[in-house]
Design an enzyme around this catalytic site. Sequence first.
Site, PDB file in Angstrom:
ATOM      1  N   ARG A 255       0.829  -1.216   0.000  1.00 40.95           N
ATOM      2  CA  ARG A 255       0.000   0.000   0.000  1.00 40.95           C
ATOM      3  C   ARG A 255       0.856   1.255   0.000  1.00 40.95           C
ATOM      4  NH1 ARG A 255      -2.732  -4.195   2.022  1.00 40.95           N
ATOM      5  NH2 ARG A 255      -5.014  -4.243   2.024  1.00 40.95           N
TER       6      ARG A 255
ATOM      7  N   GLY B  80      -1.379 -11.914  -4.848  1.00 41.01           N
ATOM      8  CA  GLY B  80      -2.799 -11.564  -4.917  1.00 41.01           C
ATOM      9  C   GLY B  80      -3.034 -10.135  -4.466  1.00 41.01           C
TER      10      GLY B  80
ATOM     11  N   SER C 141     -12.822 -10.009   2.475  1.00 42.38           N
ATOM     12  CA  SER C 141     -11.537  -9.857   1.786  1.00 42.38           C
ATOM     13  C   SER C 141     -11.070  -8.412   1.804  1.00 42.38           C
ATOM     14  CB  SER C 141     -11.666 -10.330   0.334  1.00 42.38           C
ATOM     15  OG  SER C 141     -10.520  -9.918  -0.390  1.00 42.38           O
TER      16      SER C 141
ATOM     17  N   ASP D 203      -4.068 -15.561   7.317  1.00 42.47           N
ATOM     18  CA  ASP D 203      -2.828 -16.147   6.789  1.00 42.47           C
ATOM     19  C   ASP D 203      -2.135 -17.068   7.802  1.00 42.47           C
ATOM     20  OD1 ASP D 203      -3.145 -14.846   4.385  1.00 42.47           O
ATOM     21  OD2 ASP D 203      -1.986 -13.090   4.996  1.00 42.47           O
TER      22      ASP D 203
ATOM     23  N   ARG E 148      -4.962 -23.837   0.973  1.00 38.80           N
ATOM     24  CA  ARG E 148      -4.226 -23.948   2.246  1.00 38.80           C
ATOM     25  C   ARG E 148      -4.913 -24.834   3.265  1.00 38.80           C
ATOM     26  NH1 ARG E 148      -1.974 -17.827   3.037  1.00 38.80           N
ATOM     27  NH2 ARG E 148      -0.205 -18.107   1.632  1.00 38.80           N
TER      28      ARG E 148
ATOM     29  N   ARG F  22       3.763 -19.906   2.793  1.00 39.77           N
ATOM     30  CA  ARG F  22       3.399 -20.138   4.206  1.00 39.77           C
ATOM     31  C   ARG F  22       3.389 -21.630   4.539  1.00 39.77           C
ATOM     32  NH1 ARG F  22       2.769 -14.934   5.857  1.00 39.77           N
ATOM     33  NH2 ARG F  22       1.661 -13.593   4.403  1.00 39.77           N
TER      34      ARG F  22
END
Length: 450
Positions: A39, A104, A177, A329, A360, A405
């Site tokens: 960002r 993403g 999201s 996450d 995941r 991850r």
Amino acid sequence: MTDLADLSSNRPGGARTARRVKGLAGTLAAPPDKSVSHRALIFSALAAGESRITGLLESDDVLATARAVAALGAEVSRDGSGAWRVSGAPWTSPAAPLDLGNSGTGVRLLMGAAARFDLEAVFTGDASLSSRPMARVLDPLSQMGVRSESADGGRLPARLFGSSRLKPIEYTPPVASAQVKSAILLAGLGAEGETIVREPHATRAHTETMAPLYGAHLTVERDGASAVARVRGGAPLTAFDLEVPGDPSSAAFATAAALICADSAITLSGVMTNPARFGLYVTLQEMGADLTLSPAGARAGEALVDITVKSSVLKGVDVPPDRAPSMIDEYPILSVIAAFAEGRTVMRGLAELRAKESDRLAASAALLQANGVTIELGEDTLVVEGCGPDGPPGGGLVQTHHDHRLAMSGLVMGLGARAPVTVDDVAMIATSYPGFFDDFAALGAVFEAG
Ligand code: S3P
């Protein structure tokens, strides 16, 4: 100044094996936050004047965003480790497709930010990113007046035709999201009127926190778990100097290692304690983890803590589904930690895990099963039968499916399990945590090749 084209993070690849280790010790600065780093580049590239960013995460994902904003018209330069300067400009059509690699966040936020300019841009990514859903962003953007062409019902590559005459919308994302919310808010910066995003379960609000720092007219109202963000289009954005806070998602791996390896005591400094990112640490405290949090100032409007973690006897817990957005996450590493607890850990509300860099949910379940842990996998649930503080049998080969991850979670599992654990490939760790191997070596954990 470094040429952006030459920049890539240090990226060791291939298989690695982790063996049981005791007595992890030392202090690590938490790696810079990935969400804030993306960002910071995007807002600075939209803002008039020169913004200085310090402590930028120089991971492959963030470097891809840096290259993309440069290709869209910003002036981007690197003065030294983590120190960047970005001068914004009105964005124009890039000469070549924008390749966001594995990211993403990069691709979805950039689609939103590019939407408000009269430009045409093609977005591409690696095999994982090309299989992930983009309609969740392209659909609301089309309601605002953005045309797009994408492969296979909303996958990459996608060609986007922005417009300087965007219509504001009022939108409730069908999935929790932050990427979708942020794409709409970034587009809304240029819409003619007020764009509103309603979230029944609030996700991380870095876009909302950072936008006003650059002069955007953006407000948030929170009510219990829900939030409503409103942005008024047309406010000029101006440069801002920002220091990136530490990433609670990356700090989770060393935290986990210290909890499950005997005789360990480590400190992670400068971890962002934003409640929308801190769900794992709340869960760990419920499990009985020995965590000491001391306030450590603030960066970019985010409160920081130093976290001291000691080896702990943990108990299984029930993690409520409404906590998922604040630790989305962290489920792969929590499932590993749960394997070292006494009793069962139940995790619910995990459907979104199936749309990440890999599925995941399935991959975390397979990681545990490969190492002798009993689990129950549902459509959006995972139950882990803890093996207690002596840990699971281990001895497994972890398939990472090119997911950073999963790779880090598998290696941490091997540091505590009874037999060594091998992870098929570690190259993707550089997408989010390029300093992972150096940091773990500093604590006393070295991974063997092969
Ligand atoms: C992110 C949002 C999350 C998270 C990702 C970073 C962000 O994705 O998984 O790593 O920076 O906005 P979703 O918003 O799609 O859940």
